[in-house]
Design a protein around this motif. Structure first.
Motif, PDB file in Angstrom:
ATOM      1  N   GLU A  76       0.817  -1.220   0.000  1.00 41.66           N
ATOM      2  CA  GLU A  76       0.000   0.000   0.000  1.00 41.66           C
ATOM      3  C   GLU A  76       0.843   1.259   0.000  1.00 41.66           C
ATOM      4  O   GLU A  76       0.360   2.338  -0.323  1.00 41.66           O
ATOM      5  CB  GLU A  76      -0.988  -0.035   1.183  1.00 41.66           C
ATOM      6  CG  GLU A  76      -1.947  -1.209   1.063  1.00 41.66           C
ATOM      7  CD  GLU A  76      -3.052  -1.226   2.101  1.00 41.66           C
ATOM      8  OE1 GLU A  76      -3.263  -0.205   2.789  1.00 41.66           O
ATOM      9  OE2 GLU A  76      -3.712  -2.276   2.223  1.00 41.66           O
ATOM     10  N   ILE A 107      -4.925   5.509   4.074  1.00 37.49           N
ATOM     11  CA  ILE A 107      -5.910   5.280   3.013  1.00 37.49           C
ATOM     12  C   ILE A 107      -6.369   6.653   2.521  1.00 37.49           C
ATOM     13  O   ILE A 107      -6.594   7.556   3.333  1.00 37.49           O
ATOM     14  CB  ILE A 107      -7.110   4.488   3.566  1.00 37.49           C
ATOM     15  CG1 ILE A 107      -6.641   3.104   4.036  1.00 37.49           C
ATOM     16  CG2 ILE A 107      -8.222   4.347   2.544  1.00 37.49           C
ATOM     17  CD1 ILE A 107      -7.678   2.335   4.815  1.00 37.49           C
ATOM     18  N   GLU A 134     -10.373   6.514  -1.814  1.00 40.41           N
ATOM     19  CA  GLU A 134     -10.489   5.077  -1.599  1.00 40.41           C
ATOM     20  C   GLU A 134     -11.554   4.797  -0.530  1.00 40.41           C
ATOM     21  O   GLU A 134     -12.356   3.885  -0.632  1.00 40.41           O
ATOM     22  CB  GLU A 134      -9.146   4.488  -1.129  1.00 40.41           C
ATOM     23  CG  GLU A 134      -8.089   4.448  -2.210  1.00 40.41           C
ATOM     24  CD  GLU A 134      -6.694   4.107  -1.668  1.00 40.41           C
ATOM     25  OE1 GLU A 134      -5.898   3.577  -2.442  1.00 40.41           O
ATOM     26  OE2 GLU A 134      -6.404   4.376  -0.483  1.00 40.41           O
ATOM     27  N   LYS A 160     -15.341   5.043  -1.587  1.00 38.77           N
ATOM     28  CA  LYS A 160     -15.887   3.870  -2.266  1.00 38.77           C
ATOM     29  C   LYS A 160     -16.139   2.754  -1.245  1.00 38.77           C
ATOM     30  O   LYS A 160     -17.182   2.105  -1.258  1.00 38.77           O
ATOM     31  CB  LYS A 160     -14.904   3.388  -3.343  1.00 38.77           C
ATOM     32  CG  LYS A 160     -15.508   2.279  -4.170  1.00 38.77           C
ATOM     33  CD  LYS A 160     -14.520   1.610  -5.095  1.00 38.77           C
ATOM     34  CE  LYS A 160     -15.060   0.218  -5.476  1.00 38.77           C
ATOM     35  NZ  LYS A 160     -14.107  -0.581  -6.229  1.00 38.77           N
ATOM     36  N   ARG A 213      -7.395  -6.366   1.013  1.00 36.81           N
ATOM     37  CA  ARG A 213      -7.091  -5.665  -0.229  1.00 36.81           C
ATOM     38  C   ARG A 213      -6.067  -6.490  -0.999  1.00 36.81           C
ATOM     39  O   ARG A 213      -5.166  -7.074  -0.389  1.00 36.81           O
ATOM     40  CB  ARG A 213      -6.486  -4.312   0.148  1.00 36.81           C
ATOM     41  CG  ARG A 213      -6.195  -3.427  -1.019  1.00 36.81           C
ATOM     42  CD  ARG A 213      -5.759  -2.062  -0.531  1.00 36.81           C
ATOM     43  NE  ARG A 213      -5.963  -1.090  -1.599  1.00 36.81           N
ATOM     44  CZ  ARG A 213      -5.702   0.206  -1.484  1.00 36.81           C
ATOM     45  NH1 ARG A 213      -5.225   0.668  -0.344  1.00 36.81           N
ATOM     46  NH2 ARG A 213      -5.918   1.014  -2.486  1.00 36.81           N
ATOM     47  N   ASP A 262      -4.642  -2.115  -6.182  1.00 38.99           N
ATOM     48  CA  ASP A 262      -4.939  -0.696  -6.124  1.00 38.99           C
ATOM     49  C   ASP A 262      -6.420  -0.450  -5.866  1.00 38.99           C
ATOM     50  O   ASP A 262      -6.798   0.351  -5.031  1.00 38.99           O
ATOM     51  CB  ASP A 262      -4.560  -0.076  -7.482  1.00 38.99           C
ATOM     52  CG  ASP A 262      -3.942   1.299  -7.279  1.00 38.99           C
ATOM     53  OD1 ASP A 262      -3.984   1.787  -6.122  1.00 38.99           O
ATOM     54  OD2 ASP A 262      -3.427   1.851  -8.254  1.00 38.99           O
ATOM     55  N   ASP A 263      -7.243  -1.192  -6.580  1.00 40.74           N
ATOM     56  CA  ASP A 263      -8.672  -0.935  -6.512  1.00 40.74           C
ATOM     57  C   ASP A 263      -9.453  -2.184  -6.139  1.00 40.74           C
ATOM     58  O   ASP A 263     -10.644  -2.256  -6.377  1.00 40.74           O
ATOM     59  CB  ASP A 263      -9.133  -0.404  -7.887  1.00 40.74           C
ATOM     60  CG  ASP A 263     -10.311   0.543  -7.730  1.00 40.74           C
ATOM     61  OD1 ASP A 263     -10.456   1.100  -6.616  1.00 40.74           O
ATOM     62  OD2 ASP A 263     -11.090   0.684  -8.684  1.00 40.74           O
TER      63      ASP A 263
END
Lengths: 474, 313
Positions: free
Chosen positions: A9, A76, A80, A83, A149, A152-153
């Motif tokens: 990250e 974060i 991010e 969402k 996670r 990236d997304d």
């Protein structure tokens, strides 16, 4: 999940500093490792003195231990987070709607989206809740959604902790400790606050007062007692909310209300934030051996004399077999596609799935349907042949007790080691409050980190640590 | 406030007070032993009597020695009134009532517990004893300071104070009870050197040598000591002082709750008794009987407070 390189990250997949970490990095470059090592020790002292400890299950003495704390914040971005929080809100709405449906008309079963036996044969299903609607229509007032996670997304929901999620005191104390130790970091980075959680929690609980409440609602926290592993958190939350911390023996049922024994006599409680399991809640209605609960509280509850948070029977929504139906559940109740992804899940109760799982044990993670805390699970890729074979025997003898998932390449974040920063795997548990007034998600949450190099197990009971989690104001 | 919380506060502060009193008695025993005037082992017996821990000691040890007495009073887990046991109990109660305490009080107590546990991990050598006793004194004082400086003056505070003063009155009464014979009228005029040792012991046990000098001058005698410890309202460990504090705090509680409980009547009777006579009347009645009487009344009062404020189911 196709990438072989693990997503970090801070540094992405190819050693390029990601934006959210820019502010942190410029601070870290100017820091001296010796000072940081001293700060790391100082943090431990703070935690010990404050008494932020947990009791280890299965130890003979009530031994108090510290959960290791890492001083490097996890960052974060606001974008991010936006969402994520939308996805969480959608999911939590669906869970409440699902619970109401399951305990009332059961439309989702009639529509054929979930098999009936998934519910009726489930030990988390509570027949006592059939046909009743809790105050405000809220079943799960406090949720801790576990996220992981992989890119990236790419975020996945790992678990919906809809019963009694713990760990929020660490979210708050981690931030408090960081503010004390590194004030300069916070003046350089704009971090969204988490400190409102206790007052939000109190307001959210008070908004769910039962019909019998005829004044400002009296809220209390119910704990199993000082030997419980999470006692510190129970006391912490009661203290921060400014409400009483009660045990079963402080309570009794009088004239259709649950009352607590105070120095001025018995006083009714309107909303009880209970931190004991359903089974122990009421020896008259559930486990008759329970000394932790309140005899008759379920009858008061059903008659509208008290609000129990979370409602009894919410476990049916965070059961790991039900989990595999979550995409359908979200769609069924919200009419929208789920924003947050589920981890693909094989239900071992189904013969085809079981066959696949048995053939691929060395690559999968296998979990008990009702397990928690990282116990009783198999992580194929990091297990020995012997461990896998032993697990195979357990799985074949009781397939319906298990689900399996692919081993996710969990993201890493930097932690502080003697030699400087080093990447370790993490997950994230944001805390969600539900009331008739709406859904409130505290920006951030609890980041749990596997402190062993390469390890994927983040549970505090198995050597995991925690760190402060920042959501930036973009 | 929960009845359980009132109970927890009361005992947290009783235990804390007891830890302090016990360490003070150890200090006294050690100092008197060094003067070599008294019979050292006898002195430890009476020190342990004063601390109310002699019965347990005799179960665990065959003879009285300084080392084992100090260990019993400071560290033994088998002795529920050892400094280590009482500070652990105080902390356990503090955890139970955590929501009623300010963060500063909790941290002071938790720090007190951690430091004492560390200092009492091993047997304490004679060389280290003064430093260890100093640490206990300092750490317990910190808790008291945080309590005074940060707690609201409400029922929480009242129960904390009541616990403190019941324990303190009990401790002073026991010290007097063990040593009453050296305070009897035959000793009023002349003090032999042995008498002087005993008198100093008593004053040390209540940390009041300086206070006594200030109030009565440097000439120590038995009558003044008895007056000082039983009736003197300036002396924070005298029976009269403790009882009047218990009464005050019960009165605050009563006013706060808008009710007069039976415990209030008991405390009132006790206060009136102290105000009704001088020390000569006490001697006439019999110091020993008088103290026994006070101890009984304190026990009754404690029991009544438990009932009035629903400490237990």
């Amino acid at each position: 999940m196709s990438d072989t390189k693990i997503f970090d990250e801070m540094w992405g997949r190819n050693e390029t500093l990601r934006d959210p970490y820019a502010g942190f990095q410029s601070w870290f470059e100017g820091e001296d490792l010796k000072r940081l090592r001293a700060k790391q020790r100082e943090a431990e002292e703070v935690f010990r003195l404050t008494g932020i400890t947990f009791n280890v299950y299965g130890r003979s003495e009530a031994e108090e231990r510290l959960i290791p704390f890492d001083i490097i914040p996890r960052v974060i971005s606001g974008r991010e987070w936006q969402k994520l929080s939308k996805g969480i809100e959608q999911r939590v709405r669906a869970i409440n709607a699902f619970l109401h449906d399951i305990y009332n008309r059961q439309e989702i079963i009639k529509a054929g989206r979930i098999p009936l036996e998934m519910i009726t044969r489930n030990e988390a299903f509570l027949p006592h809740m059939m046909g009743m609607c809790p105050p405000g229509g809220i079943y799960t007032h406090i949720v801790g959604t576990d996220l992981v996670r992989t890119g990236d997304d790419q975020f996945y929901v790992l678990e919906d902790n809809a019963r009694t999620p713990s760990g929020v005191s660490y979210m708050l104390e981690n931030r408090e400790t960081m503010l004390q130790m590194f004030p300069e970091l916070f003046s350089k980075n704009r971090v969204q606050p988490v400190q409102n959680y206790p007052s939000d929690l109190r307001r959210s609980l008070a908004a769910c007062a039962p019909p019998a409440c005829d004044g400002p609602p009296t809220v209390a926290v119910l704990t199993p007692g000082i030997y419980n592993s999470a006692y510190f958190e129970h006391a912490f939350l009661a203290d921060q909310m400014g409400v009483e911390l009660v045990e079963g023996h402080d309570l009794r049922v009088v004239d259709g209300r649950v009352v607590m024994r105070t120095t001025r006599g018995y006083q009714p409680i309107d909303v009880l934030y209970r931190r004991i399991d359903d089974d122990f809640l009421d020896p008259l209605n559930f486990n008759p051996e329970s000394a932790l609960g309140v005899p008759g509280i379920m009858d008061v509850y059903r008659a509208g004399g008290i609000t129990i948070a979370n409602a009894p029977g919410t476990g049916i929504a965070d059961d790991k077999a039900i989990y595999s139906y979550m995409p359908e559940i979200v769609e069924f109740y919200t009419g929208e596609k789920a924003i947050l992804e589920n981890v693909p899940t094989w239900r071992c109760s189904e013969p085809d799935s079981l066959a696949y799982v048995l053939d691929n044990l060395s690559e999968l993670v296998v979990k008990e349907v009702h397990g928690s805390g990282g116990y009783g699970m198999l992580i194929g890729p990091t297990s020995s042949k012997k461990e896998i074979e032993a697990f195979r025997a357990k799985l074949t003898s009781r397939p319906s007790n298990y689900i399996a998932q692919p081993t996710l390449a969990l993201s890493t974040v930097p932690i502080f080691t003697k030699a400087g920063l080093a990447p370790r795997h993490v997950d994230l548990r944001p805390y969600v409050l539900c009331s008739p007034d709406g859904i409130n998600i505290t920006p951030g949450g609890l980041t749990r980190v596997a402190l062993q190099k390469g390890s994927l197990v983040v549970n505090s009971s198995q050597g995991g640590g925690t760190k402060d989690t920042w959501v930036l104001e973009d | 406030m929960l009845g359980k919380t009132a109970n927890g506060l009361y005992w947290m502060f009783r235990y804390l007070e007891r830890a302090e009193n016990t360490s003070r008695l150890v200090d006294t025993g050690q100092r008197i032993g060094l003067t070599r005037l008294g019979q050292a082992d006898d002195e430890w017996t009476s020190v342990m009597q004063s601390a109310g821990v002699i019965e347990g000691y005799n179960v665990h040890y065959d003879e009285t020695s300084k080392d084992s007495a100090i260990d019993w009073m400071l560290r033994s887990r088998d002795n529920p009134s050892s400094v280590l046991s009482t500070i652990s109990e105080a902390r356990q109660n503090a955890r139970l009532v955590r929501t009623a305490l300010t963060g500063e009080v909790w941290e002071a107590l938790n720090g007190c517990y951690m430091a004492t546990r560390e200092a009492l991990k091993r047997k304490v050598s004679e060389r280290d004893l003064p430093a260890v006793l100093g640490l206990i004194r300092q750490r317990t004082a910190l808790v008291r300071g945080a309590t005074h400086g940060t707690m609201l003056r409400n029922d929480i505070y009242d129960f904390a104070r009541i616990g403190t003063f019941i324990e303190r009155a009990d401790a002073t009464a026991r010290i007097l009870d063990v040593k009453y014979y050296v305070l009897l009228p035959s000793n009023f005029s002349v003090g032999s050197s042995i008498d002087n040792v005993h008198w100093e012991t008593i004053l040390r046990s209540v940390s009041a040598r300086g206070g006594f000098r200030m109030a009565y001058g440097s000439q120590v005698n038995a009558r003044d000591i008895a007056q000082f410890l039983v009736l003197d309202k300036r002396m924070p460990r005298s029976l009269n002082f403790c009882v009047s504090k218990i009464y005050d705090n019960l009165a605050y509680l009563g006013a706060d709750y808008g009710a007069k409980f039976p415990s209030m009547d008991l405390a009132e009777a006790l206060v009136n008794r102290f105000n009704a006579h001088d020390i000569d009347a006490v001697f006439e009645y019999g110091l020993h009987e008088y103290i026994q009487n006070v101890l009984t009344s304190l026990r009754q009062l404690g029991g009544q407070i438990e009932q009035d404020y629903r400490f237990y189911e």
